[in-house]
Scaffold this motif. Structure first.
Motif, PDB file in Angstrom:
ATOM      1  N   SER A 184      -2.851  -0.070  -0.151  1.00  0.00           N
ATOM      2  CA  SER A 184      -4.172   0.781  -0.050  1.00  0.00           C
ATOM      3  C   SER A 184      -3.978   2.000  -0.853  1.00  0.00           C
ATOM      4  CB  SER A 184      -4.755   1.036   1.158  1.00  0.00           C
ATOM      5  OG  SER A 184      -5.320  -0.489   1.676  1.00  0.00           O
ATOM      6  N   LYS A 185      -3.105   2.703  -0.529  1.00  0.00           N
ATOM      7  CA  LYS A 185      -3.121   3.952  -1.089  1.00  0.00           C
ATOM      8  C   LYS A 185      -2.806   4.024  -2.770  1.00  0.00           C
ATOM      9  CE  LYS A 185      -0.138   8.300  -0.230  1.00  0.00           C
ATOM     10  NZ  LYS A 185       1.077   8.656   0.518  1.00  0.00           N
ATOM     11  N   LEU A 187       3.638  -2.496   8.185  1.00  0.00           N
ATOM     12  CA  LEU A 187       2.390  -1.817   8.340  1.00  0.00           C
ATOM     13  C   LEU A 187       2.427  -0.645   7.442  1.00  0.00           C
ATOM     14  CD1 LEU A 187       1.961  -1.748  12.377  1.00  0.00           C
ATOM     15  CD2 LEU A 187       0.756  -3.223  10.561  1.00  0.00           C
ATOM     16  N   HIS A 188       3.477   0.055   7.066  1.00  0.00           N
ATOM     17  CA  HIS A 188       3.818   1.104   6.219  1.00  0.00           C
ATOM     18  C   HIS A 188       3.301   0.402   4.742  1.00  0.00           C
ATOM     19  CE1 HIS A 188       4.928   4.948   4.702  1.00  0.00           C
ATOM     20  NE2 HIS A 188       5.989   4.636   4.069  1.00  0.00           N
ATOM     21  N   ASP A 199      -0.140   0.268   4.227  1.00  0.00           N
ATOM     22  CA  ASP A 199      -0.632   1.603   3.842  1.00  0.00           C
ATOM     23  C   ASP A 199      -0.480   1.823   2.177  1.00  0.00           C
ATOM     24  OD1 ASP A 199      -1.427   2.089   6.448  1.00  0.00           O
ATOM     25  OD2 ASP A 199       0.083   3.197   6.828  1.00  0.00           O
ATOM     26  N   ILE A 200       0.712   1.754   1.740  1.00  0.00           N
ATOM     27  CA  ILE A 200       1.181   1.819   0.523  1.00  0.00           C
ATOM     28  C   ILE A 200       0.101   1.171  -0.670  1.00  0.00           C
ATOM     29  CG2 ILE A 200       2.986   1.414  -1.361  1.00  0.00           C
ATOM     30  CD1 ILE A 200       5.102   2.221   0.846  1.00  0.00           C
TER      31      ILE A 200
END
Lengths: 310, 106
Positions: A236-237, A229-230, A233-234
Protein backbone atom coordinates in the motif's frame (compact mmCIF):
# COMPACT_ATOMS: atom_id res chain seq x y z
CA UNK A 1 23.48 -37.15 2.26
CA UNK A 2 19.77 -37.90 1.90
CA UNK A 3 18.91 -34.97 -0.36
CA UNK A 4 20.47 -35.68 -3.74
CA UNK A 5 19.79 -35.21 -7.44
CA UNK A 6 17.82 -32.02 -8.08
CA UNK A 7 18.53 -29.91 -4.99
CA UNK A 8 16.31 -26.85 -5.31
CA UNK A 9 14.98 -24.04 -7.50
CA UNK A 10 18.06 -22.22 -8.76
CA UNK A 11 16.81 -19.30 -10.80
CA UNK A 12 13.83 -17.86 -12.63
CA UNK A 13 14.26 -15.63 -15.67
CA UNK A 14 11.42 -13.14 -16.05
CA UNK A 15 10.49 -10.93 -19.00
CA UNK A 16 9.67 -7.34 -18.10
CA UNK A 17 8.38 -4.45 -20.20
CA UNK A 18 10.59 -1.77 -18.61
CA UNK A 19 13.87 -2.89 -17.10
CA UNK A 20 14.54 0.11 -14.82
CA UNK A 21 11.03 0.00 -13.40
CA UNK A 22 11.35 -3.76 -12.82
CA UNK A 23 14.74 -3.42 -11.12
CA UNK A 24 13.27 -0.79 -8.77
CA UNK A 25 10.42 -3.19 -7.92
CA UNK A 26 12.57 -6.25 -7.32
CA UNK A 27 15.22 -4.37 -5.33
CA UNK A 28 13.23 -1.74 -3.42
CA UNK A 29 9.78 -3.29 -2.99
CA UNK A 30 10.71 -6.97 -2.72
CA UNK A 31 14.21 -6.22 -1.47
CA UNK A 32 16.48 -8.40 -3.58
CA UNK A 33 20.03 -7.26 -4.29
CA UNK A 34 21.43 -6.61 -7.77
CA UNK A 35 24.55 -8.74 -8.27
CA UNK A 36 25.35 -8.20 -11.93
CA UNK A 37 24.38 -7.37 -15.53
CA UNK A 38 25.36 -9.17 -18.72
CA UNK A 39 26.13 -8.01 -22.27
CA UNK A 40 22.48 -8.48 -23.26
CA UNK A 41 21.43 -6.09 -20.51
CA UNK A 42 19.90 -8.75 -18.31
CA UNK A 43 19.90 -7.94 -14.59
CA UNK A 44 20.84 -10.57 -12.00
CA UNK A 45 19.54 -10.50 -8.44
CA UNK A 46 19.68 -12.52 -5.24
CA UNK A 47 18.01 -12.55 -1.82
CA UNK A 48 20.07 -11.81 1.30
CA UNK A 49 20.33 -15.39 2.56
CA UNK A 50 21.18 -17.01 -0.77
CA UNK A 51 24.71 -18.30 -1.31
CA UNK A 52 24.77 -18.32 -5.11
CA UNK A 53 25.28 -15.33 -7.40
CA UNK A 54 21.66 -15.00 -8.55
CA UNK A 55 18.19 -16.48 -8.25
CA UNK A 56 16.21 -13.97 -10.31
CA UNK A 57 17.12 -12.66 -13.76
CA UNK A 58 15.20 -9.83 -15.45
CA UNK A 59 15.15 -9.37 -19.22
CA UNK A 60 13.47 -6.46 -20.99
CA UNK A 61 11.15 -7.80 -23.68
CA UNK A 62 8.04 -7.03 -25.71
CA UNK A 63 5.87 -9.28 -23.54
CA UNK A 64 5.72 -10.25 -19.87
CA UNK A 65 6.06 -13.80 -18.52
CA UNK A 66 8.76 -16.35 -17.80
CA UNK A 67 11.70 -17.15 -20.12
CA UNK A 68 12.83 -20.21 -18.18
CA UNK A 69 13.25 -21.82 -14.76
CA UNK A 70 16.54 -23.35 -13.58
CA UNK A 71 17.09 -26.19 -11.13
CA UNK A 72 20.37 -26.70 -9.28
CA UNK A 73 21.55 -30.32 -9.13
CA UNK A 74 24.11 -31.76 -6.72
CA UNK A 75 27.05 -32.38 -9.10
CA UNK A 76 28.30 -32.23 -12.68
CA UNK A 77 27.93 -36.03 -12.77
CA UNK A 78 24.25 -35.78 -11.79
CA UNK A 79 23.82 -33.12 -14.47
CA UNK A 80 25.14 -35.52 -17.12
CA UNK A 81 23.09 -38.43 -15.77
CA UNK A 82 19.86 -36.43 -15.65
CA UNK A 83 20.44 -35.07 -19.16
CA UNK A 84 20.61 -38.65 -20.43
CA UNK A 85 17.46 -39.60 -18.49
CA UNK A 86 15.59 -36.55 -19.77
CA UNK A 87 16.53 -37.29 -23.39
CA UNK A 88 15.46 -40.91 -22.97
CA UNK A 89 12.15 -40.05 -21.28
CA UNK A 90 10.50 -38.81 -24.45
CA UNK A 91 8.75 -36.21 -22.25
CA UNK A 92 10.90 -33.20 -23.09
CA UNK A 93 11.61 -31.40 -26.35
CA UNK A 94 14.08 -28.89 -27.83
CA UNK A 95 16.94 -30.13 -25.63
CA UNK A 96 20.16 -28.17 -25.72
CA UNK A 97 23.44 -27.88 -23.80
CA UNK A 98 24.21 -24.24 -22.99
CA UNK A 99 27.94 -23.74 -22.51
CA UNK A 100 29.56 -22.45 -19.33
CA UNK A 101 29.32 -18.67 -19.09
CA UNK A 102 26.42 -18.26 -21.49
CA UNK A 103 24.49 -17.31 -18.36
CA UNK A 104 26.53 -14.97 -16.19
CA UNK A 105 28.85 -16.80 -13.76
CA UNK A 106 26.98 -20.06 -14.27
CA UNK A 107 28.34 -23.41 -15.45
CA UNK A 108 27.03 -25.49 -18.32
CA UNK A 109 23.28 -26.01 -18.36
CA UNK A 110 21.02 -28.62 -19.92
CA UNK A 111 17.89 -26.97 -21.29
CA UNK A 112 14.57 -28.58 -22.22
CA UNK A 113 10.88 -27.82 -22.76
CA UNK A 114 8.44 -29.67 -20.49
CA UNK A 115 5.03 -31.01 -21.64
CA UNK A 116 3.21 -27.81 -20.59
CA UNK A 117 5.49 -25.78 -22.86
CA UNK A 118 7.62 -24.17 -20.16
CA UNK A 119 11.35 -23.90 -20.76
CA UNK A 120 13.47 -25.36 -17.94
CA UNK A 121 17.10 -26.20 -17.29
CA UNK A 122 19.36 -28.00 -14.85
CA UNK A 123 22.87 -26.95 -13.86
CA UNK A 124 25.34 -27.84 -11.12
CA UNK A 125 27.67 -24.86 -10.85
CA UNK A 126 27.22 -21.15 -10.20
CA UNK A 127 29.59 -18.63 -8.65
CA UNK A 128 28.88 -18.11 -4.96
CA UNK A 129 28.78 -14.72 -3.27
CA UNK A 130 27.78 -16.01 0.15
CA UNK A 131 24.84 -14.93 2.24
CA UNK A 132 24.95 -11.43 3.71
CA UNK A 133 25.55 -12.60 7.28
CA UNK A 134 28.48 -14.81 6.38
CA UNK A 135 28.90 -18.34 7.71
CA UNK A 136 31.16 -17.91 10.73
CA UNK A 137 29.27 -17.03 13.90
CA UNK A 138 26.59 -15.31 11.81
CA UNK A 139 23.93 -12.92 13.03
CA UNK A 140 20.37 -14.07 12.26
CA UNK A 141 19.89 -11.31 9.67
CA UNK A 142 22.11 -8.69 8.09
CA UNK A 143 21.99 -4.89 8.29
CA UNK A 144 20.92 -2.97 5.22
CA UNK A 145 17.76 -4.92 4.39
CA UNK A 146 15.00 -3.02 2.61
CA UNK A 147 11.50 -3.73 1.35
CA UNK A 148 9.95 -7.10 2.08
CA UNK A 149 13.42 -8.66 2.34
CA UNK A 150 12.70 -12.35 1.63
CA UNK A 151 15.48 -14.76 2.46
CA UNK A 152 15.25 -16.67 -0.82
CA UNK A 153 13.44 -17.29 -4.09
CA UNK A 154 11.26 -20.27 -3.19
CA UNK A 155 9.04 -21.66 -5.97
CA UNK A 156 6.84 -20.90 -8.95
CA UNK A 157 3.32 -21.88 -10.00
CA UNK A 158 2.89 -22.50 -13.72
CA UNK A 159 -0.19 -23.04 -15.90
CA UNK A 160 -0.49 -25.41 -18.84
CA UNK A 161 -2.45 -28.23 -20.41
CA UNK A 162 -0.81 -31.61 -19.88
CA UNK A 163 0.02 -31.54 -16.19
CA UNK A 164 -0.25 -35.35 -16.10
CA UNK A 165 2.86 -35.61 -18.26
CA UNK A 166 4.55 -32.94 -16.14
CA UNK A 167 3.83 -35.05 -13.07
CA UNK A 168 5.39 -38.11 -14.69
CA UNK A 169 8.42 -36.08 -15.78
CA UNK A 170 9.10 -34.47 -12.42
CA UNK A 171 8.31 -37.55 -10.30
CA UNK A 172 9.68 -40.40 -12.37
CA UNK A 173 12.55 -38.75 -14.23
CA UNK A 174 13.71 -35.88 -12.02
CA UNK A 175 12.96 -37.55 -8.67
CA UNK A 176 10.45 -35.06 -7.27
CA UNK A 177 7.62 -36.12 -4.95
CA UNK A 178 3.95 -35.18 -5.06
CA UNK A 179 2.98 -33.40 -1.84
CA UNK A 180 -0.54 -32.21 -2.65
CA UNK A 181 -3.02 -32.56 -5.48
CA UNK A 182 -6.30 -30.95 -6.48
CA UNK A 183 -8.64 -33.45 -8.12
CA UNK A 184 -11.74 -33.13 -10.27
CA UNK A 185 -15.07 -34.91 -9.71
CA UNK A 186 -14.68 -38.53 -8.49
CA UNK A 187 -10.88 -38.11 -8.57
CA UNK A 188 -11.09 -38.70 -12.31
CA UNK A 189 -8.41 -36.18 -13.25
CA UNK A 190 -5.92 -33.73 -11.80
CA UNK A 191 -6.60 -29.99 -11.66
CA UNK A 192 -3.37 -29.16 -9.83
CA UNK A 193 -0.17 -30.82 -8.62
CA UNK A 194 2.30 -29.57 -5.99
CA UNK A 195 5.76 -31.11 -6.17
CA UNK A 196 8.92 -31.01 -4.08
CA UNK A 197 12.49 -31.98 -4.85
CA UNK A 198 13.41 -31.40 -1.21
CA UNK A 199 11.34 -31.39 1.98
CA UNK A 200 9.23 -28.31 1.37
CA UNK A 201 5.49 -28.31 0.73
CA UNK A 202 6.32 -27.31 -2.86
CA UNK A 203 9.26 -26.38 -5.05
CA UNK A 204 7.08 -26.17 -8.17
CA UNK A 205 3.35 -26.41 -8.86
CA UNK A 206 1.28 -26.84 -11.99
CA UNK A 207 -2.39 -26.02 -12.60
CA UNK A 208 -4.27 -27.41 -15.57
CA UNK A 209 -5.19 -24.58 -17.90
CA UNK A 210 -6.32 -24.33 -21.51
CA UNK A 211 -3.16 -22.48 -22.54
CA UNK A 212 0.46 -23.64 -22.30
CA UNK A 213 3.56 -21.86 -21.05
CA UNK A 214 1.90 -19.42 -18.66
CA UNK A 215 3.36 -18.04 -15.44
CA UNK A 216 1.00 -17.72 -12.48
CA UNK A 217 3.52 -16.50 -9.92
CA UNK A 218 7.11 -16.41 -8.70
CA UNK A 219 7.35 -16.73 -4.92
CA UNK A 220 9.75 -15.55 -2.23
CA UNK A 221 9.85 -16.73 1.38
CA UNK A 222 9.52 -14.51 4.46
CA UNK A 223 10.13 -15.24 8.15
CA UNK A 224 6.55 -15.35 9.45
CA UNK A 225 3.01 -13.93 9.48
CA UNK A 226 4.19 -10.58 10.81
CA UNK A 227 6.52 -10.18 7.85
CA UNK A 228 3.64 -11.00 5.47
CA UNK A 229 1.59 -8.22 7.11
CA UNK A 230 4.58 -5.89 6.86
CA UNK A 231 4.79 -6.75 3.14
CA UNK A 232 1.10 -5.78 2.85
CA UNK A 233 1.94 -2.38 4.35
CA UNK A 234 4.76 -1.94 1.83
CA UNK A 235 2.38 -2.81 -1.03
CA UNK A 236 0.00 0.00 0.00
CA UNK A 237 2.75 2.44 0.96
CA UNK A 238 4.43 2.11 -2.42
CA UNK A 239 1.18 1.82 -4.40
CA UNK A 240 2.05 -1.64 -5.75
CA UNK A 241 -0.65 -3.51 -7.69
CA UNK A 242 -2.24 -5.83 -5.10
CA UNK A 243 -3.78 -9.11 -6.16
CA UNK A 244 -5.04 -10.74 -2.96
CA UNK A 245 -4.15 -11.13 0.70
CA UNK A 246 -2.88 -11.24 3.34
CA UNK A 247 -4.54 -14.64 3.73
CA UNK A 248 -3.73 -18.30 4.19
CA UNK A 249 -3.75 -21.15 1.70
CA UNK A 250 -5.35 -24.47 2.61
CA UNK A 251 -2.98 -26.02 0.10
CA UNK A 252 0.55 -26.01 1.61
CA UNK A 253 -0.76 -24.03 4.69
CA UNK A 254 1.21 -21.00 3.54
CA UNK A 255 0.55 -17.50 4.92
CA UNK A 256 0.58 -15.32 1.87
CA UNK A 257 0.08 -12.12 -0.08
CA UNK A 258 0.05 -11.75 -3.89
CA UNK A 259 0.90 -8.69 -5.95
CA UNK A 260 2.16 -7.81 -9.42
CA UNK A 261 5.46 -6.49 -10.67
CA UNK A 262 5.23 -3.39 -12.90
CA UNK A 263 4.96 -5.60 -16.02
CA UNK A 264 2.11 -7.68 -14.64
CA UNK A 265 4.03 -10.77 -13.56
CA UNK A 266 2.50 -12.03 -10.32
CA UNK A 267 4.73 -12.21 -7.24
CA UNK A 268 4.05 -13.89 -3.92
CA UNK A 269 5.70 -13.47 -0.56
CA UNK A 270 4.74 -16.10 1.97
CA UNK A 271 5.74 -17.88 5.16
CA UNK A 272 4.90 -21.11 6.93
CA UNK A 273 3.90 -24.36 5.34
CA UNK A 274 5.28 -27.60 6.70
CA UNK A 275 8.26 -29.90 6.45
CA UNK A 276 7.64 -32.71 3.99
CA UNK A 277 9.24 -36.14 4.54
CA UNK A 278 9.07 -39.00 2.04
CA UNK A 279 6.78 -41.08 4.27
CA UNK A 280 4.13 -38.36 4.40
CA UNK A 281 0.92 -39.24 2.52
CA UNK A 282 -0.18 -37.06 -0.39
CA UNK A 283 -2.75 -34.42 0.60
CA UNK A 284 -5.80 -34.37 -1.69
CA UNK A 285 -8.11 -31.40 -2.24
CA UNK A 286 -11.42 -32.12 -3.91
CA UNK A 287 -12.93 -29.69 -6.39
CA UNK A 288 -15.97 -29.37 -4.12
CA UNK A 289 -13.75 -27.71 -1.47
CA UNK A 290 -11.57 -25.71 -3.82
CA UNK A 291 -12.46 -22.37 -2.20
CA UNK A 292 -10.92 -23.23 1.17
CA UNK A 293 -8.10 -25.11 -0.54
CA UNK A 294 -6.95 -21.92 -2.22
CA UNK A 295 -7.98 -19.23 0.28
CA UNK A 296 -8.61 -20.80 3.65
CA UNK A 297 -10.07 -17.62 5.21
CA UNK A 298 -12.31 -16.32 2.39
CA UNK A 299 -13.25 -19.87 1.33
CA UNK A 300 -14.25 -18.64 -2.08
CA UNK A 301 -12.62 -18.41 -5.45
CA UNK A 302 -11.24 -15.19 -6.81
CA UNK A 303 -11.57 -14.82 -10.58
CA UNK A 304 -8.54 -12.56 -11.00
CA UNK A 305 -6.32 -14.84 -8.91
CA UNK A 306 -7.35 -17.90 -10.90
CA UNK A 307 -7.35 -16.49 -14.39
CA UNK A 308 -4.77 -13.67 -14.61
CA UNK A 309 -1.42 -15.00 -15.85
CA UNK A 310 1.48 -13.80 -17.99
CA UNK B 1 -9.80 16.47 -15.69
CA UNK B 2 -10.62 14.11 -18.54
CA UNK B 3 -13.91 12.22 -18.40
CA UNK B 4 -14.21 8.56 -19.44
CA UNK B 5 -17.49 7.29 -20.93
CA UNK B 6 -17.98 3.54 -21.06
CA UNK B 7 -20.28 2.81 -23.98
CA UNK B 8 -21.18 -0.64 -22.65
CA UNK B 9 -22.58 0.51 -19.32
CA UNK B 10 -23.29 4.18 -19.98
CA UNK B 11 -21.19 5.01 -16.90
CA UNK B 12 -18.89 8.00 -16.85
CA UNK B 13 -16.14 9.02 -14.46
CA UNK B 14 -13.32 11.51 -14.25
CA UNK B 15 -9.66 10.57 -14.21
CA UNK B 16 -7.18 12.73 -12.35
CA UNK B 17 -4.48 14.25 -14.50
CA UNK B 18 -1.86 11.63 -15.24
CA UNK B 19 -4.03 8.76 -14.00
CA UNK B 20 -4.72 5.73 -16.18
CA UNK B 21 -8.23 4.86 -17.37
CA UNK B 22 -8.22 1.76 -15.14
CA UNK B 23 -6.78 3.47 -12.06
CA UNK B 24 -9.46 6.19 -12.25
CA UNK B 25 -12.22 3.60 -12.42
CA UNK B 26 -10.80 1.64 -9.48
CA UNK B 27 -10.18 4.73 -7.31
CA UNK B 28 -13.83 5.77 -7.67
CA UNK B 29 -15.07 2.27 -6.88
CA UNK B 30 -16.61 1.95 -10.33
CA UNK B 31 -16.91 -1.34 -12.19
CA UNK B 32 -16.99 -2.31 -15.83
CA UNK B 33 -13.46 -2.79 -17.12
CA UNK B 34 -12.08 -6.09 -15.76
CA UNK B 35 -9.07 -5.57 -13.46
CA UNK B 36 -6.05 -7.87 -13.73
CA UNK B 37 -2.36 -7.15 -13.20
CA UNK B 38 -2.52 -3.35 -13.78
CA UNK B 39 0.89 -3.57 -15.45
CA UNK B 40 0.18 -4.15 -19.13
CA UNK B 41 1.05 -7.84 -18.92
CA UNK B 42 -2.12 -9.93 -18.61
CA UNK B 43 -4.52 -8.30 -21.06
CA UNK B 44 -7.85 -8.60 -19.21
CA UNK B 45 -8.50 -4.82 -19.21
CA UNK B 46 -8.47 -4.52 -22.99
CA UNK B 47 -10.62 -1.65 -24.32
CA UNK B 48 -11.26 0.03 -27.66
CA UNK B 49 -10.92 3.80 -27.67
CA UNK B 50 -13.78 5.09 -29.84
CA UNK B 51 -12.87 8.74 -29.55
CA UNK B 52 -10.44 10.96 -27.72
CA UNK B 53 -6.68 11.29 -27.36
CA UNK B 54 -4.46 9.46 -24.93
CA UNK B 55 -0.86 8.66 -24.08
CA UNK B 56 -0.06 4.97 -23.95
CA UNK B 57 2.72 3.09 -22.19
CA UNK B 58 4.29 -0.17 -23.37
CA UNK B 59 1.86 -3.10 -23.38
CA UNK B 60 2.68 -6.80 -23.65
CA UNK B 61 2.64 -7.86 -27.31
CA UNK B 62 1.07 -11.13 -26.15
CA UNK B 63 -2.04 -9.05 -25.30
CA UNK B 64 -2.10 -6.25 -27.90
CA UNK B 65 -0.72 -6.84 -31.37
CA UNK B 66 0.70 -3.99 -33.44
CA UNK B 67 -2.39 -4.08 -35.67
CA UNK B 68 -4.70 -3.96 -32.67
CA UNK B 69 -2.80 -1.00 -31.23
CA UNK B 70 -3.14 0.87 -34.53
CA UNK B 71 -6.90 0.13 -34.46
CA UNK B 72 -7.26 1.83 -31.06
CA UNK B 73 -7.20 -1.29 -28.93
CA UNK B 74 -5.31 -0.72 -25.69
CA UNK B 75 -5.02 -1.94 -22.13
CA UNK B 76 -6.87 0.41 -19.79
CA UNK B 77 -4.09 0.07 -17.19
CA UNK B 78 -1.55 1.60 -19.60
CA UNK B 79 -3.36 4.58 -21.11
CA UNK B 80 -3.61 8.07 -19.67
CA UNK B 81 -6.33 10.21 -21.28
CA UNK B 82 -5.32 13.63 -22.62
CA UNK B 83 -8.92 14.64 -23.17
CA UNK B 84 -12.34 12.99 -22.69
CA UNK B 85 -12.43 9.40 -23.96
CA UNK B 86 -15.24 7.19 -25.19
CA UNK B 87 -14.32 3.57 -24.66
CA UNK B 88 -15.75 0.15 -25.28
CA UNK B 89 -14.85 -2.89 -23.14
CA UNK B 90 -13.22 -5.66 -25.18
CA UNK B 91 -11.31 -7.73 -22.60
CA UNK B 92 -12.65 -10.07 -20.03
CA UNK B 93 -11.70 -12.51 -17.34
CA UNK B 94 -11.35 -15.57 -19.52
CA UNK B 95 -11.78 -18.66 -17.36
CA UNK B 96 -8.64 -20.65 -18.12
CA UNK B 97 -8.52 -23.27 -15.33
CA UNK B 98 -9.66 -26.59 -16.72
CA UNK B 99 -12.16 -28.12 -14.32
CA UNK B 100 -13.23 -30.80 -16.75
CA UNK B 101 -11.45 -33.95 -17.79
CA UNK B 102 -8.71 -33.53 -20.39
CA UNK B 103 -9.59 -34.89 -23.82
CA UNK B 104 -7.45 -37.99 -23.64
CA UNK B 105 -9.45 -39.13 -20.58
CA UNK B 106 -12.81 -38.76 -22.26
Amino acid sequence: MALTGVLRPGHIVLRVLDLDEAVRHYTQVIGLFETGRDDEGRVFLKAWDENDHHSVVLREAEQAGMDYFGWKVDSEQTLDDLAVKLEASGLVSDTRWAPEGEQLLTGRRFQFTIPTGHRMEIYATKKTLGCMTGYDNPDPWPDGLRGMAPSRFDHALLYGRDIDANLTLFRDVLGFNLTEQVVGPDRKFLIGVFLTCSNKAHDIAFIRSDEDNRLHHASFILGGWHEVLHAADIISKRDVSLDIGPTRHGITRGETIYFFDPSGNRNEVFSGGYIWYPDRPVITWHDTEIGRAIFYHDRKLNEAFLNVTT
Amino acid sequence: MPRISMLDTGETYQCRDGETVLAGMERLGRAGIPVGCRGGGCGVCKIRVISGEYDGRKMSRACITREEEEAGLVLACRVVPRFDLQVEIVGGMRKCIMKHAPHHDQ
